[in-house]
Design an enzyme around this catalytic site. Structure first.
Site, PDB file in Angstrom:
ATOM      1  N   GLY A 209       0.927  -1.127  -0.022  1.00 29.48           N
ATOM      2  CA  GLY A 209       0.100   0.111   0.193  1.00 29.48           C
ATOM      3  C   GLY A 209       0.806   1.288   0.105  1.00 29.48           C
ATOM      4  O   GLY A 209       1.989   1.197  -0.365  1.00 29.48           O
ATOM      5  N   ASN A 210       0.343   2.326   0.376  1.00 32.03           N
ATOM      6  CA  ASN A 210       1.045   3.555   0.209  1.00 32.03           C
ATOM      7  C   ASN A 210       0.379   4.625   1.396  1.00 32.03           C
ATOM      8  O   ASN A 210      -0.486   4.140   2.161  1.00 32.03           O
ATOM      9  CB  ASN A 210       1.032   4.368  -0.935  1.00 32.03           C
ATOM     10  N   HIS A 211       1.043   5.695   1.696  1.00 31.31           N
ATOM     11  CA  HIS A 211       0.775   6.563   2.858  1.00 31.31           C
ATOM     12  C   HIS A 211      -0.535   7.499   2.459  1.00 31.31           C
ATOM     13  O   HIS A 211      -0.832   8.284   3.411  1.00 31.31           O
ATOM     14  CB  HIS A 211       2.019   7.471   3.404  1.00 31.31           C
TER      15      HIS A 211
END
Ligand code: CTP
Length: 401
Positions: A209-211
């Site tokens: 995923g990412n932030h």
């Protein structure tokens, strides 16, 4: 009023007790309510009643005596869709007319981004006094809307003009105020927004995923809904909450799920704003069971995810408007221009993680907008709510260029 944020200001008059009914009405209609009370108003209605009914702590002083924390008037001002001061006493009226700033409510009013409605309440001679009339006119000249006092029995025992409008009338005025804010350009439009990250499963407990927090896309959805558009928000996994009468939220996890929903909705929308931070790759195989660790290193094969925005650009009619985002760490303009062309966009919102206060998780952003007529507009660092308004204004003006 679902999703509307109403900030109530209570000042020290006997009519303050009626605000309990106003809070209940607003809550019943779906609004979120926060309240600031002047110290004098606490003699007329208990802050405990107000906080219990509103479901939020009440702001009274500039700082909280219990824990020393600061009551941030600027945050209140940014949060609210409208400030409603009821009852408005002659004293607070006079302070507002002169820009006095000696309590939390007045400081908040002075830093408000949205408009203010006031419901005056005072005894008949005070209400009829030329200075009151003059002060009310001055408030009107600031753009404040007055919910006029009515005639009837007053707390002094006298009869006449000066009674605060009833809670039902105030609630109706707030509702009408919101209706007047709708922009006809948006009220007949369906808008598709993608927001948040995507999570690509590795096994039942892990993902890539990412932030991204989804805050920028949610701010856009709110801004468009506030102007009257019907918004479909396809939202990746985020902690942020969205509840608005004109926003339909579809929660998704992966890029493939996001694409499937976009494919169903895009043809019926006139505008698409794709702000999601989509994972470009996903694991080729998702393990059925949790992958156990071993002494060897682990290799996960990744395959390319569909480019959702590219798909929307390829399936766009000439009447549809499509806006993308580009987050770049270098060659912002050049890379942005390439994405604009490749994905057949009308506009692209450029941002970089290099600007302080811009990017993932924070409440501010600094953007530039490039369009396919080669116009470039740069904006200052602003809150994501203000950035959303700039983007929406740009899109509206773009059509008339
Ligand atoms: N986007 C998308 N689907 C993807 C990748 C990106 O819809 N699989 C959209 C994003 O929502 C954004 C725009 O495309 O509006 C650009 O995203 P960005 O991550 O900046 O660029 P990419 O096209 O993924 O290219 P790169 O990661 O190589 O910079």
């Amino acid at each position: 009023m679902r999703g509307k944020r109403v900030l109530l200001g209570i000042t020290g008059g006997i009519a303050a007790y009626k605000i309990a009914f106003l809070i209940r009405l607003l809550k019943k209609n779906g609004a979120e309510v926060k309240v600031i009370m002047t110290p004098a108003s606490c003699d007329f209605i208990s802050p405990l009643v107000v906080s219990t009914l509103s479901g939020n702590p009440v702001g009274i002083e500039f700082w909280n005596k219990a824990d020393g924390s600061w009551n941030n008037h600027v945050e209140y001002g940014l949060w609210a869709d409208v400030l409603v001061i009821a009852p408005l006493t002659a004293n607070t009226l006079s302070k507002m007319a002169n820009g006095t700033c000696d309590n939390l409510l007045l400081a908040t009013w002075l830093s408000m981004k949205s408009n203010t409605l006031v419901a005056p309440a005072m005894d008949l001679d005070m209400y009829a006094h030329p200075s009151t009339k003059e002060n009310l006119q001055r408030l009107e000249s600031f753009g404040i809307e007055i919910i006029p006092a009515t005639s009837g029995e007053l707390a002094s025992g006298l009869e006449g003009e000066g009674r605060m409008a009833e809670p039902e009338t105030i609630a109706k005025s707030i509702q009408e105020y919101f209706e007047r804010q709708l922009d006809p350009w948006f009220t007949d439009k369906k808008v598709l927004i993608t927001a948040g990250p995507t999570y690509e499963a590795i096994d039942p407990v892990r993902f890539i995923g990412n932030h991204s927090s989804g805050k920028m896309g949610i701010a856009l959805a709110r801004e468009l809904a506030e102007r009257g558009a019907e918004v479909h928000l396809i939202l990746g996994p985020t902690k942020e909450q969205v509840d608005h009468e004109r926003i339909q939220v579809t929660s998704v996890n992966s890029a493939e799920e996001m694409l499937k929903n976009v494919q169903e909705l895009w043809k019926d929308c006139q505008l698409g704003i794709f702000s999601a931070a989509v994972s470009d790759y996903r694991p080729a195989n998702v393990a059925d069971q949790k992958i156990k660790k071993s002494d060897a290193s682990l290799h996960i094969e990744l395959v390319k995810n569909p480019d959702i925005l590219l798909w929307a650009g390829e399936h766009k009619s000439s009447e549809q408007l499509l806006v993308g985002f580009a987050l770049e760490t270098e060659n912002l303009l050049e890379n942005g221009r390439k994405k604009l062309e490749k994905k057949q966009l009308n506009c692209i919102v450029l941002n970089t993680l290099q600007d302080n206060g811009a990017g993932f998780g924070v409440d501010t952003n600094k953007i530039s907008i490039l369009d396919n007529h080669n116009n470039l507009q740069e904006f200052e660092l602003k809150t994501k709510t203000e950035v959303a308004a700039d983007i929406v204004d740009y899109v509206k003006n773009y059509t008339t260029k």
